[in-house]
Design an enzyme around this catalytic site. Structure first.
Site, PDB file in Angstrom:
ATOM      1  N   MET A 134      72.338  23.740  87.780  1.00 19.11           N
ATOM      2  CA  MET A 134      71.638  24.840  87.065  1.00 19.11           C
ATOM      3  C   MET A 134      71.951  25.941  87.284  1.00 19.11           C
ATOM      4  O   MET A 134      72.290  26.937  86.446  1.00 19.11           O
ATOM      5  CB  MET A 134      70.168  24.381  85.946  1.00 19.11           C
ATOM      6  CG  MET A 134      70.231  23.338  85.634  1.00 19.11           C
ATOM      7  SD  MET A 134      71.295  23.396  83.911  1.00 19.11           S
ATOM      8  CE  MET A 134      70.528  24.803  83.201  1.00 19.11           C
ATOM      9  N   VAL A 193      71.012  16.078  87.055  1.00 26.63           N
ATOM     10  CA  VAL A 193      71.230  17.814  86.649  1.00 26.63           C
ATOM     11  C   VAL A 193      69.797  19.066  87.142  1.00 26.63           C
ATOM     12  O   VAL A 193      68.903  17.597  87.059  1.00 26.63           O
ATOM     13  CB  VAL A 193      71.567  18.176  85.277  1.00 26.63           C
ATOM     14  CG1 VAL A 193      71.484  19.929  85.533  1.00 26.63           C
ATOM     15  CG2 VAL A 193      72.902  18.059  84.496  1.00 26.63           C
ATOM     16  N   CYS A 194      69.992  19.024  88.406  1.00 27.11           N
ATOM     17  CA  CYS A 194      68.654  19.875  88.798  1.00 27.11           C
ATOM     18  C   CYS A 194      69.118  21.058  88.479  1.00 27.11           C
ATOM     19  O   CYS A 194      69.883  22.026  88.413  1.00 27.11           O
ATOM     20  CB  CYS A 194      67.687  19.096  90.118  1.00 27.11           C
ATOM     21  SG  CYS A 194      69.121  19.327  91.526  1.00 27.11           S
ATOM     22  N   ARG A 195      68.562  21.992  89.600  1.00 27.11           N
ATOM     23  CA  ARG A 195      68.077  23.381  89.345  1.00 27.11           C
ATOM     24  C   ARG A 195      69.611  23.958  90.749  1.00 27.11           C
ATOM     25  O   ARG A 195      70.444  24.097  90.575  1.00 27.11           O
ATOM     26  CB  ARG A 195      67.485  23.830  90.744  1.00 27.11           C
ATOM     27  CG  ARG A 195      67.689  25.822  90.556  1.00 27.11           C
ATOM     28  CD  ARG A 195      65.744  25.733  91.578  1.00 27.11           C
ATOM     29  NE  ARG A 195      65.670  27.575  91.072  1.00 27.11           N
ATOM     30  CZ  ARG A 195      66.523  27.911  92.450  1.00 27.11           C
ATOM     31  NH1 ARG A 195      67.235  27.199  93.459  1.00 27.11           N
ATOM     32  NH2 ARG A 195      66.826  29.005  92.538  1.00 27.11           N
TER      33      ARG A 195
END
Length: 193
Positions: free
Chosen positions: A99, A70-72
């Site tokens: 996200m 997961v990242c932005r």
């Protein structure tokens, strides 16, 4: 030169359903500690991209089930996937839309103090440099070339899916926060297995 692989993605809806059913995969959030503290998916482990690259061999022995990165938005998660795939982790997926998508779906979040995300900081700094050098360029010939260089850097960042300005900004105290204790993360991974 090896071809760049792309891990399969998982949608917010599927991940949310798995989480609600108690079948959530391991979630590794590769954003900066400051971004993670602002908001993250409950149960996620924060292993910033630079820490993950540095300790990927150690992490590998504690990540034997399905992992969702997961990242932005997905760019850093893709880089993390490449790094983990190089040490032989085949069971990697990337949260589609990161996200941004998770928050847009109004999925459960653990929130902390609000901070500007890295992309917003890059836009502020780049825009300020371009605006300032454009205005100064009215009086000082050639000053506008600094803004041109920033534009070239942003173009390269888009084409290479990397951002030197973001890397530099991530080193500021505002973005660093407490350093991720990789030993503590590994201990949590071990105890949760």
């Amino acid at each position: 030169m090896s071809a760049k692989r792309t891990a399969p993605s998982i949608t917010t809806a599927v991940l949310r359903k798995l989480t609600e059913e108690g079948r959530a995969p391991r979630l590794l959030d590769v954003r900066t500690p400051a971004e993670f503290r602002t908001s993250h998916i409950p149960g996620a482990y924060n292993v910033p991209l630079h820490t993950l690259r540095e300790h990927r061999a150690e992490l590998r022995s504690h990540l034997d089930e399905e992992i969702v990165l997961v990242c932005r938005s997905g760019a850093r998660a893709s880089q993390a996937e490449q790094a983990l795939a190089e040490v032989g982790l085949p069971n990697l997926r990337i949260l589609d839309g990161g996200m941004n998508a998770w928050e847009a779906a109004d999925a459960p979040l653990k929130r902390g103090p609000e901070r500007w995300d890295m992309e917003r900081q890059v836009r502020l700094v780049a825009g300020s440099i371009v605006l300032t050098t454009g205005l100064v360029g009215i009086l000082v010939p050639g000053a506008h070339l600094i803004g041109t260089a920033v534009g070239a850097g942003l173009t390269y960042a888009a084409l290479s899916n990397s951002c030197m300005m973001g890397v530099l900004l991530s080193k500021l105290p505002y973005n660093r926060g407490p350093r991720t204790d990789i030993s503590a993360v590994i201990a949590e991974l071990r105890s949760a297995a």
